[in-house]
Design a protein around this motif. Structure first.
Motif, PDB file in Angstrom:
ATOM      1  N   THR A   1       1.854  42.740  66.417  1.00 29.16           N
ATOM      2  CA  THR A   1       2.978  42.231  65.633  1.00 29.16           C
ATOM      3  C   THR A   1       2.583  41.649  64.281  1.00 29.16           C
ATOM      4  O   THR A   1       3.436  41.135  63.564  1.00 29.16           O
ATOM      5  CB  THR A   1       3.717  41.155  66.436  1.00 29.16           C
TER       6      THR A   1
ATOM      7  N   PRO B   1       9.947  44.461  60.113  1.00 30.33           N
ATOM      8  CA  PRO B   1      10.051  45.111  61.423  1.00 30.33           C
ATOM      9  C   PRO B   1      11.470  45.382  61.875  1.00 30.33           C
ATOM     10  O   PRO B   1      11.693  46.269  62.703  1.00 30.33           O
ATOM     11  CB  PRO B   1       9.363  44.110  62.354  1.00 30.33           C
TER      12      PRO B   1
ATOM     13  N   VAL C   1       0.893  40.880  73.855  1.00 33.41           N
ATOM     14  CA  VAL C   1       1.274  40.724  72.458  1.00 33.41           C
ATOM     15  C   VAL C   1       0.109  40.127  71.682  1.00 33.41           C
ATOM     16  O   VAL C   1      -0.481  39.124  72.095  1.00 33.41           O
ATOM     17  CB  VAL C   1       2.514  39.817  72.318  1.00 33.41           C
TER      18      VAL C   1
ATOM     19  N   SER D   1      10.623  37.299  69.693  1.00 34.99           N
ATOM     20  CA  SER D   1      11.506  37.996  70.627  1.00 34.99           C
ATOM     21  C   SER D   1      10.742  38.618  71.785  1.00 34.99           C
ATOM     22  O   SER D   1      11.337  38.974  72.809  1.00 34.99           O
ATOM     23  CB  SER D   1      12.300  39.084  69.898  1.00 34.99           C
ATOM     24  N   LEU D   2       9.419  38.752  71.648  1.00 33.97           N
ATOM     25  CA  LEU D   2       8.625  39.366  72.714  1.00 33.97           C
ATOM     26  C   LEU D   2       8.119  38.349  73.736  1.00 33.97           C
ATOM     27  O   LEU D   2       7.533  38.719  74.745  1.00 33.97           O
ATOM     28  CB  LEU D   2       7.421  40.091  72.099  1.00 33.97           C
TER      29      LEU D   2
ATOM     30  N   TYR E   1      10.389  45.781  67.385  1.00 35.89           N
ATOM     31  CA  TYR E   1       9.724  45.249  68.574  1.00 35.89           C
ATOM     32  C   TYR E   1      10.714  44.962  69.691  1.00 35.89           C
ATOM     33  O   TYR E   1      10.418  45.191  70.872  1.00 35.89           O
ATOM     34  CB  TYR E   1       8.913  44.005  68.209  1.00 35.89           C
ATOM     35  N   THR E   2      11.897  44.485  69.332  1.00 31.17           N
ATOM     36  CA  THR E   2      12.910  44.220  70.358  1.00 31.17           C
ATOM     37  C   THR E   2      13.309  45.504  71.077  1.00 31.17           C
ATOM     38  O   THR E   2      13.363  45.550  72.319  1.00 31.17           O
ATOM     39  CB  THR E   2      14.155  43.583  69.711  1.00 31.17           C
TER      40      THR E   2
ATOM     41  N   GLU F   1       2.469  37.236  61.446  1.00 36.17           N
ATOM     42  CA  GLU F   1       3.647  36.388  61.637  1.00 36.17           C
ATOM     43  C   GLU F   1       4.158  36.406  63.079  1.00 36.17           C
ATOM     44  O   GLU F   1       4.936  35.545  63.480  1.00 36.17           O
ATOM     45  CB  GLU F   1       4.769  36.836  60.696  1.00 36.17           C
ATOM     46  N   GLY F   2       3.739  37.407  63.854  1.00 36.27           N
ATOM     47  CA  GLY F   2       4.187  37.501  65.238  1.00 36.27           C
ATOM     48  C   GLY F   2       5.657  37.873  65.354  1.00 36.27           C
ATOM     49  O   GLY F   2       6.333  38.155  64.362  1.00 36.27           O
ATOM     50  N   ASP F   3       6.153  37.890  66.571  1.00 35.26           N
ATOM     51  CA  ASP F   3       7.560  38.182  66.825  1.00 35.26           C
ATOM     52  C   ASP F   3       7.982  37.429  68.081  1.00 35.26           C
ATOM     53  O   ASP F   3       7.657  37.831  69.203  1.00 35.26           O
ATOM     54  CB  ASP F   3       7.784  39.680  67.011  1.00 35.26           C
TER      55      ASP F   3
ATOM     56  N   VAL G   1       4.865  46.106  58.897  1.00 30.53           N
ATOM     57  CA  VAL G   1       4.982  44.990  59.838  1.00 30.53           C
ATOM     58  C   VAL G   1       5.746  43.815  59.225  1.00 30.53           C
ATOM     59  O   VAL G   1       6.274  42.962  59.943  1.00 30.53           O
ATOM     60  CB  VAL G   1       3.573  44.553  60.315  1.00 30.53           C
ATOM     61  N   HIS G   2       5.844  43.785  57.894  1.00 30.03           N
ATOM     62  CA  HIS G   2       6.580  42.703  57.233  1.00 30.03           C
ATOM     63  C   HIS G   2       8.085  42.949  57.208  1.00 30.03           C
ATOM     64  O   HIS G   2       8.854  42.058  56.852  1.00 30.03           O
ATOM     65  CB  HIS G   2       6.060  42.527  55.802  1.00 30.03           C
TER      66      HIS G   2
END
Length: 435
Positions: free
Chosen positions: A300, A278, A317, A307-308, A282-283, A303-305, A275-276
Motif C-alpha cells: 500500500t 489508489p 498488508v 480500509s484493509l 485496495y478496498t 501512507e498505507g490504507d 499508489v498516491h
C-alpha cells in the motif's frame, strides 16, 4: 580535463525510472568505470547507499508541491489526467536550471547518459563535446509507426506493416508532432543561452535520434527493434534493480511467515506513483480476494490504507516488499502497469492483471495482453465482482500460466544493464575522431 572513466547518468520520475539507471550504474562500475546518478534529492541516500555517486538535478517532490500548490496525490492525479501536464508543467519549466546543473555535474566526464525525462542530458553532452547516450525505458517513448503505443486518447493506433493502418499511424504521429512542436521553441531558447545551435528535434518523437548512442532498457519481448528505429538505437533488455534503501533486499520476517503459512497469495500493488491515487483499488481488491476465498498480499505504499485493517487473517498488508522476491511466490499479480513492475512480473512467471492509471501504463498493459501472459482491466471498471471474475479466469487458464512461465525463462536471462554498459564502455573508449 576529461576523466575517461566517469559516466553521468541522468534520470527523473518514479522508481521505475530510477532503478534501471541504478542497475546500469552498477554494471558500469563492474567494467571499471565510475557511475554518478543525477536526479532529484529524494533519491540521494538510496543512490549513495548503493555505492553510486549522486548529483542533485531537477526538482524534488517538496519543491514541486511548493511551486504548484498541490499535494502529492493531486500532482499524481494531474499527471494521470494529461501527459501535457507532465511535460508542460513539471519537466519544461525546470529544464533550463536542470540543464545547467547537469553541465556542472558532467564537467570532466567521459559521457552523459539520460532518460527521456532528463531533457538536459543531451545539451550537457553537447556543451562539453562528449558522447551522449539516450535511454528509453519503455516502448512508448520510441513511438514506432510499425509498433505504436496504445494510447487511450488514440485507440486506433495499432501495429501494422502496410496499408491503411500504417497510414493512420503516420497521420496520428504527424498530428502529435504538430501539437507538441511549440516545446521545441523552449528547448531552442535554452540551447541559445548555452551557445548551442538550434534543433528541429521534437522532444517526444525524436528523443535519442541526435545522441551518439540510443538504448532501449526494456525487454525485446515487449517490442523488438523496429525498422524505423534510428541507426544508433539498440534494445538492450531490461535492467533489473530492486531495493527500497539501496542496500541488499529481503522480505520482512512477517511476510516470510505469511507466505510460508499457506498457498501462494494474490498480490495487489500500485507501484511507487499510482499508489498516491489508489481510489477504491485496495478496498475492491480485498472484496475480490474474499469472493475467491484466496489469500492476498497488499502493498500500500508509505501512507498505507486503513480500509484493509479488518483483522482478516488471510491477508498481509505492507508498505513495501521487493518485487523480485515476492512476485514469484504469488498466485497472480494485480498491478498498475508501470514498466518496472511489468518487467518484474514478467520475470516472476506469474499471470498478471494490469490496471493502468497513467502515462505509459496503458501501453505496457496492452503489451502484456499481446504476450499472452495476462489481462487488463480499466480503472473505471475496477469493482470487486469484475476483479474476481478476471482473476478466476486467469487462475483457471493453464495456457496463460504456461505462457507466463515460458516468458520468465526468456526475461531472466536478459542482461540489459550489462549489454548497455558494454556499449557505453565501447563508446567512451573510441578515439575521438571515430565519434
Amino acid at each position: 580535463m576529461k576523466d575517461a572513466g566517469r559516466i553521468i547518468l541522468a534520470t527523473g520520475g518514479s522508481l521505475g525510472d530510477l532503478h534501471p539507471f541504478m542497475a546500469l550504474g552498477r554494471a558500469l562500475q563492474a567494467r571499471g568505470l565510475e557511475a554518478e546518478i543525477a536526479t532529484a534529492i529524494d533519491y540521494r541516500d538510496k543512490i549513495r547507499a548503493a555505492g553510486l555517486g549522486f548529483h542533485e538535478v531537477g526538482p524534488g517532490v517538496e519543491k514541486l508541491k511548493q511551486d504548484t500548490g498541490l499535494d502529492l496525490a493531486s500532482l499524481t492525479a494531474a499527471i494521470a489526467r494529461s501527459d501535457r501536464f507532465l511535460f508542460g508543467d513539471i519537466l519544461l519549466p525546470y529544464a533550463e536550471e536542470a540543464t545547467r546543473r547537469l553541465i556542472a555535474a558532467s564537467e570532466g566526464a567521459a559521457a552523459v547518459a539520460g532518460s527521456t525525462l532528463a531533457i538536459g542530458a543531451q545539451l550537457a553532452a553537447e556543451h562539453w563535446r562528449i558522447p551522449s547516450v539516450a535511454v528509453s525505458l519503455q516502448p512508448t517513448m520510441i513511438f514506432s509507426r510499425y509498433d505504436p503505443p496504445f494510447l487511450p486518447s488514440a485507440p486506433w493506433l495499432k501495429p501494422a506493416t502496410r496499408g491503411p493502418q500504417l497510414w493512420l499511424n503516420d497521420l496520428t504521429r504527424l498530428l502529435g508532432r504538430m501539437s507538441t512542436a511549440r516545446w521545441t521553441n523552449l528547448i531552442n531558447s535554452i540551447r541559445a543561452s548555452l551557445g548551442l545551435p538550434p534543433t528541429t528535434d521534437n522532444i517526444i518523437f525524436d528523443a535519442g535520434r541526435s545522441a551518439d548512442l540510443s538504448l532501449g532498457l526494456y525487454s525485446p519481448l515487449l517490442s523488438p527493434r523496429q525498422p524505423d528505429a534510428s541507426p544508433n538505437f539498440h534494445v538492450a533488455g531490461y535492467a533489473p534493480y530492486d531495493s527500497e534503501t539501496g542496500k541488499p533486499s529481503a522480505l520482512s520476517p512477517e511476510l516470510e511467515i505469511f507466505l510460508n503459512a499457506g498457498p501462494p497469495p494474490l498480490v495487489f500493488t500500485l507501484g511507487s506513483a499510482a499508489v498516491h491515487i489508489p481510489g477504491a483499488f485496495y478496498t475492491e481488491s480485498l472484496k475480490a480476494a474474499r469472493m475467491l476465498g484466496h489469500r492476498a498480499v497488499f502493498l500500500t505504499g508509505p501512507e498505507g490504507d486503513p480500509s484493509l485493517d479488518d483483522g482478516w487473517s488471510d491477508i498481509h498488508v505492507a508498505g513495501y516488499a521487493p518485487y523480485s522476491l515476492l512476485f514469484s511466490r504469488a498466485a497472480a499479480i494485480v498491478h498498475q502497469g508501470g514498466v518496472g513492475t511489468v518487467h518484474q512480473a514478467l520475470r516472476s512467471g506469474r499471470p498478471q492483471l494490469v490496471v493502468p492509471h497513467l502515462g505509459d501504463q496503458y501501453d505496457n498493459a496492452a503489451r502484456v495482453v499481446r504476450l499472452g501472459c495476462g489481462m487488463t482491466l480499466a480503472r473505471a471498471r475496477y469493482r470487486a465482482e469484475t476483479v474476481a471474475s478476471r482473476l478466476g479466469a486467469l487462475l483457471g487458464a493453464p495456457g496463460i500460466t504456461a505462457q507466463a512461465t515460458a516468458i520468465a525463462v526468456e526475461t531472466r536471462i536478459e542482461d540489459g544493464a550489462g549489454t548497455a554498459a558494454d556499449r557505453i564502455a565501447s563508446l567512451v573508449r573510441q578515439p575521438p575522431e571515430q565519434l
